[in-house]
Design a protein around this motif. Structure first.
Motif, PDB file in Angstrom:
ATOM      1  N   ALA A 357       0.815  -1.222   0.000  1.00  0.00           N
ATOM      2  CA  ALA A 357       0.000   0.000   0.000  1.00  0.00           C
ATOM      3  C   ALA A 357       0.845   1.267   0.000  1.00  0.00           C
ATOM      4  CB  ALA A 357      -0.926   0.003   1.213  1.00  0.00           C
ATOM      5  N   LYS A 358       2.172   1.108   0.080  1.00  0.00           N
ATOM      6  CA  LYS A 358       3.112   2.223   0.117  1.00  0.00           C
ATOM      7  C   LYS A 358       2.842   3.161   1.300  1.00  0.00           C
ATOM      8  CE  LYS A 358       3.994   2.110  -4.844  1.00  0.00           C
ATOM      9  NZ  LYS A 358       4.032   2.871  -6.115  1.00  0.00           N
ATOM     10  N   ASP A 359       2.449   2.552   2.422  1.00  0.00           N
ATOM     11  CA  ASP A 359       2.220   3.286   3.664  1.00  0.00           C
ATOM     12  C   ASP A 359       3.460   3.094   4.537  1.00  0.00           C
ATOM     13  OD1 ASP A 359       1.436   4.270   6.143  1.00  0.00           O
ATOM     14  OD2 ASP A 359      -0.613   3.505   5.976  1.00  0.00           O
ATOM     15  N   MET A 360       4.407   4.017   4.435  1.00  0.00           N
ATOM     16  CA  MET A 360       5.684   3.853   5.114  1.00  0.00           C
ATOM     17  C   MET A 360       5.536   3.865   6.635  1.00  0.00           C
ATOM     18  SD  MET A 360       9.194   6.078   4.713  1.00  0.00           S
ATOM     19  CE  MET A 360       8.976   6.112   2.934  1.00  0.00           C
ATOM     20  N   ASP A 361       4.653   4.699   7.158  1.00  0.00           N
ATOM     21  CA  ASP A 361       4.462   4.767   8.607  1.00  0.00           C
ATOM     22  C   ASP A 361       3.921   3.452   9.148  1.00  0.00           C
ATOM     23  OD1 ASP A 361       5.381   7.363   8.661  1.00  0.00           O
ATOM     24  OD2 ASP A 361       3.375   8.239   8.499  1.00  0.00           O
ATOM     25  N   ALA A 362       2.897   2.905   8.472  1.00  0.00           N
ATOM     26  CA  ALA A 362       2.331   1.628   8.915  1.00  0.00           C
ATOM     27  C   ALA A 362       3.354   0.507   8.771  1.00  0.00           C
ATOM     28  CB  ALA A 362       1.073   1.301   8.119  1.00  0.00           C
ATOM     29  N   ALA A 363       4.172   0.562   7.713  1.00  0.00           N
ATOM     30  CA  ALA A 363       5.198  -0.465   7.510  1.00  0.00           C
ATOM     31  C   ALA A 363       6.235  -0.424   8.627  1.00  0.00           C
ATOM     32  CB  ALA A 363       5.866  -0.269   6.145  1.00  0.00           C
ATOM     33  N   THR A 364       6.678   0.758   8.985  1.00  0.00           N
ATOM     34  CA  THR A 364       7.659   0.896  10.057  1.00  0.00           C
ATOM     35  C   THR A 364       7.093   0.381  11.380  1.00  0.00           C
ATOM     36  OG1 THR A 364       8.659   2.813   8.970  1.00  0.00           O
ATOM     37  CG2 THR A 364       9.090   2.535  11.330  1.00  0.00           C
ATOM     38  N   GLU A 365       5.828   0.700  11.636  1.00  0.00           N
ATOM     39  CA  GLU A 365       5.179   0.243  12.870  1.00  0.00           C
ATOM     40  C   GLU A 365       5.072  -1.279  12.896  1.00  0.00           C
ATOM     41  OE1 GLU A 365       0.856   0.738  15.169  1.00  0.00           O
ATOM     42  OE2 GLU A 365       1.421   2.113  13.550  1.00  0.00           O
ATOM     43  N   ALA A 366       4.692  -1.876  11.776  1.00  0.00           N
ATOM     44  CA  ALA A 366       4.543  -3.329  11.713  1.00  0.00           C
ATOM     45  C   ALA A 366       5.885  -4.035  11.859  1.00  0.00           C
ATOM     46  CB  ALA A 366       3.878  -3.726  10.391  1.00  0.00           C
ATOM     47  N   LYS A 367       6.896  -3.507  11.201  1.00  0.00           N
ATOM     48  CA  LYS A 367       8.230  -4.108  11.284  1.00  0.00           C
ATOM     49  C   LYS A 367       8.774  -4.020  12.709  1.00  0.00           C
ATOM     50  CE  LYS A 367      12.784  -3.824   9.020  1.00  0.00           C
ATOM     51  NZ  LYS A 367      13.624  -3.329  10.123  1.00  0.00           N
ATOM     52  N   THR A 368       8.597  -2.881  13.342  1.00  0.00           N
ATOM     53  CA  THR A 368       9.065  -2.693  14.709  1.00  0.00           C
ATOM     54  C   THR A 368       8.360  -3.638  15.664  1.00  0.00           C
ATOM     55  OG1 THR A 368       9.550  -0.359  14.267  1.00  0.00           O
ATOM     56  CG2 THR A 368       9.319  -1.025  16.576  1.00  0.00           C
ATOM     57  N   ALA A 369       7.059  -3.859  15.453  1.00  0.00           N
ATOM     58  CA  ALA A 369       6.297  -4.744  16.331  1.00  0.00           C
ATOM     59  C   ALA A 369       6.844  -6.168  16.291  1.00  0.00           C
ATOM     60  CB  ALA A 369       4.820  -4.734  15.928  1.00  0.00           C
ATOM     61  N   VAL A 370       7.163  -6.668  15.099  1.00  0.00           N
ATOM     62  CA  VAL A 370       7.720  -8.024  14.985  1.00  0.00           C
ATOM     63  C   VAL A 370       9.086  -8.099  15.659  1.00  0.00           C
ATOM     64  CG1 VAL A 370       8.576  -9.775  13.377  1.00  0.00           C
ATOM     65  CG2 VAL A 370       6.440  -8.574  12.897  1.00  0.00           C
ATOM     66  N   GLU A 371       9.920  -7.104  15.419  1.00  0.00           N
ATOM     67  CA  GLU A 371      11.274  -7.125  15.972  1.00  0.00           C
ATOM     68  C   GLU A 371      11.270  -6.985  17.490  1.00  0.00           C
ATOM     69  OE1 GLU A 371      13.483  -5.224  12.014  1.00  0.00           O
ATOM     70  OE2 GLU A 371      12.867  -3.934  13.672  1.00  0.00           O
ATOM     71  N   GLU A 372      10.394  -6.146  18.020  1.00  0.00           N
ATOM     72  CA  GLU A 372      10.304  -5.996  19.477  1.00  0.00           C
ATOM     73  C   GLU A 372       9.786  -7.268  20.130  1.00  0.00           C
ATOM     74  OE1 GLU A 372      11.344  -3.712  21.497  1.00  0.00           O
ATOM     75  OE2 GLU A 372      12.168  -2.511  19.858  1.00  0.00           O
ATOM     76  N   SER A 373       8.827  -7.927  19.490  1.00  0.00           N
ATOM     77  CA  SER A 373       8.314  -9.192  20.010  1.00  0.00           C
ATOM     78  C   SER A 373       9.414 -10.242  20.035  1.00  0.00           C
ATOM     79  CB  SER A 373       7.145  -9.669  19.145  1.00  0.00           C
ATOM     80  OG  SER A 373       6.679 -10.924  19.580  1.00  0.00           O
ATOM     81  N   GLN A 374      10.263 -10.234  19.017  1.00  0.00           N
ATOM     82  CA  GLN A 374      11.370 -11.180  18.959  1.00  0.00           C
ATOM     83  C   GLN A 374      12.374 -10.903  20.075  1.00  0.00           C
ATOM     84  OE1 GLN A 374      14.186 -14.034  17.356  1.00  0.00           O
ATOM     85  NE2 GLN A 374      11.969 -13.780  17.295  1.00  0.00           N
ATOM     86  N   GLU A 376      11.798  -9.491  22.948  1.00  0.00           N
ATOM     87  CA  GLU A 376      11.187  -9.863  24.223  1.00  0.00           C
ATOM     88  C   GLU A 376      11.212 -11.380  24.411  1.00  0.00           C
ATOM     89  OE1 GLU A 376       9.361  -9.723  27.904  1.00  0.00           O
ATOM     90  OE2 GLU A 376      10.403  -8.176  26.730  1.00  0.00           O
ATOM     91  N   ALA A 377      10.955 -12.128  23.349  1.00  0.00           N
ATOM     92  CA  ALA A 377      10.981 -13.587  23.448  1.00  0.00           C
ATOM     93  C   ALA A 377      12.388 -14.082  23.781  1.00  0.00           C
ATOM     94  CB  ALA A 377      10.491 -14.205  22.143  1.00  0.00           C
ATOM     95  N   ARG A 378      13.405 -13.465  23.161  1.00  0.00           N
ATOM     96  CA  ARG A 378      14.783 -13.869  23.454  1.00  0.00           C
ATOM     97  C   ARG A 378      15.165 -13.487  24.887  1.00  0.00           C
ATOM     98  NH1 ARG A 378      16.098 -11.437  18.516  1.00  0.00           N
ATOM     99  NH2 ARG A 378      17.395  -9.900  19.588  1.00  0.00           N
ATOM    100  N   ARG A 379      14.678 -12.337  25.358  1.00  0.00           N
ATOM    101  CA  ARG A 379      14.977 -11.907  26.728  1.00  0.00           C
ATOM    102  C   ARG A 379      14.412 -12.904  27.734  1.00  0.00           C
ATOM    103  NH1 ARG A 379      12.711  -9.736  30.859  1.00  0.00           N
ATOM    104  NH2 ARG A 379      10.689  -9.548  29.807  1.00  0.00           N
ATOM    105  N   ARG A 380      13.152 -13.330  27.511  1.00  0.00           N
ATOM    106  CA  ARG A 380      12.528 -14.293  28.425  1.00  0.00           C
ATOM    107  C   ARG A 380      13.263 -15.632  28.382  1.00  0.00           C
ATOM    108  NH1 ARG A 380       7.665 -12.188  26.169  1.00  0.00           N
ATOM    109  NH2 ARG A 380       7.444 -14.105  24.932  1.00  0.00           N
TER     110      ARG A 380
END
Length: 432
Positions: A357-374, A376-380
């Motif tokens: 959709a060429k929505d850079m803001d939404a793309a950045t948010e989605a990418k960050t969400a996956v990486e932050e979840s990863q 957190e999983a490694r931290r636990r």
């Protein structure tokens, strides 16, 4: 050199926009180049201002507009796109009906007498494996794009339904995060071909370009020729040029090696980068030897036509991307709502939709969400003192191999592979 880099860093703060001076490099393919708009240029500027020449880019987060909307685990399937080069049958796949409209009947036809395993000449078998590998490089997104970096435990799986009723199966998994390692396995029991390998990419900032060293190897097995054992193939490196000034474009460079120790065949293929004053883009050149004797040479362009000339001077086309590049074997992948949470397409679905959709803001948010979840999983996991155990692969003597012993009987092998990759088949599997 640092003085030159400092000058380049200063000029990168100026937004990059298309102009008459921002010309396409001579001889590049149109799909190999990119022009950044003003907003994208500003983001690249702020990113590069933090870099230093020689820096490892593994921990650097790239802006989403340079991403290809698929995971590296899926991108590896590009090298399974032209099975006819090994199977010995030409599949005009672009003219076939959609996969869900094809009749599903067991494969009763004999395997082609022209398949690689049925070639009595070991040099011919070696060439068939080599052309199968080289034919995968022409498949790429438009412009300078990189696939998503897979997260630990992510996996991608698919099935190939070939026109003769036979099938191929593929599974890839991110088995390590530091360093990043992607392991993959392809097999077509009916056609007696298997590919096992791992990819260890390492990226560095080089000033006006980024290099990705493609460590790892592909191991191709002709299961009907067990005496050949494995055909081992390495990968060339990739370069994104013009990231500070000029027009961005993609090059493959350096060399790849193919060898079979049982037959004594060896190929050293040079992927040539264009020099400042001479040469051309996308060129390859290499020699094939058996022992210490030269038996032929490979030349051409990986994005167009590649040829082989034997020691007698006889020529033949290895692969013509302009003519046969569209004959790509289609993949069956389960719908996202039938996938597990860490399957590639479902895991990155929000990012993919935002990029399309060429929505850079939404793309950045989605990418960050996956990486932050990863993270957190490694931290636990670290807090519990646990170590990640890959689901589909295990390491043996420095190589990653599937946790599967393939039965010799093709029908038993098909059932074993299906159960291995899809322990619980998704609802759409049987009907596809």
């Amino acid at each position: 050199m640092m003085g030159l880099f400092n000058q380049a860093a200063q000029r990168v703060y100026k937004p990059r926009v298309a102009s008459e001076d921002d010309k396409v490099p001579d001889d590049t393919e149109p799909d190999d180049t990119s022009i950044l708009d003003e907003n994208e240029g500003s983001i690249i500027a702020s990113l590069i201002s933090q870099l230093r020449v020689g820096m490892d880019l593994h921990k650097v987060t790239f802006p989403t507009f340079v991403l290809e909307p698929r995971s590296m685990l899926e991108r590896i399937t590009d090298f399974m796109s032209h099975p006819d080069l090994l199977f010995g049958r030409v599949f005009y796949l672009h003219s076939l009906p959609l996969p869900h409209l094809r009749p599903r009947v067991p494969c009763s036809c004999p395997r082609s007498r022209n398949s690689a395993e049925n070639c009595d000449d070991p040099e011919e078998r070696f060439l068939r494996v080599l052309q199968y590998y080289l034919a995968g490089w022409h498949i790429k997104p438009k412009g300078v794009k990189k696939p998503y970096n897979p997260v630990l435990g992510e996996f991608f799986r698919c099935r190939y339904d070939y026109p003769d009723g036979s099938r191929g199966f593929y599974i890839a998994e991110q088995v390590s995060h530091h360093p990043p390692v992607s392991a993959f396995y392809y097999v077509s029991p009916a056609n007696k071909v298997a590919v096992i390998g791992e990819l260890r990419p390492k990226s560095k900032f080089l000033g006006n370009s980024v290099s990705t060293t493609m460590e790892g190897e592909n191991r191709v097995y002709l299961l009907g020729r067990p005496e050949d054992k494995e055909y081992v193939i390495s990968m060339p490196n990739m370069y994104a040029r013009g990231i500070l000034w000029g027009k961005m474009f993609l090059e493959l460079g350096d060399s790849c090696m193919a060898k079979n120790e049982q037959t004594g065949h060896f190929a050293d293929i040079q992927f040539k980068t264009k020099g400042y004053f001479s040469g051309t883009y996308n060129a390859i050149q290499g020699r094939i030897r058996r022992g210490t004797t030269d038996t032929g040479e490979v030349s051409g362009k990986w994005s167009a036509v590649m040829e082989y000339k034997n020691s007698k001077g006889e020529r033949r086309v290895l692969f013509d991307a302009t003519k046969d590049g569209q004959n790509i074997a289609p993949k069956w992948v389960a719908p996202e709502d039938e996938q597990e949470p860490n399957e590639s397409r479902r895991l990155w679905s929000k990012l993919t939709r935002a990029i399309v959709a060429k929505d850079m803001d939404a793309a950045t948010e989605a990418k960050t969400a996956v990486e932050e979840s990863q993270r957190e999983a490694r931290r636990r996991m670290d807090e519990r003192g646990e170590t990640h155990v890959p689901r589909f692969f295990q390491e043996r003597n420095g190589r990653w191999e599937p946790k599967l012993q393939l039965p010799a009987d093709p029908q038993e092998a098909i059932r074993a592979v299906e159960k291995f990759i899809w322990p619980t088949p998704p609802p759409s599997y049987a009907s596809s």
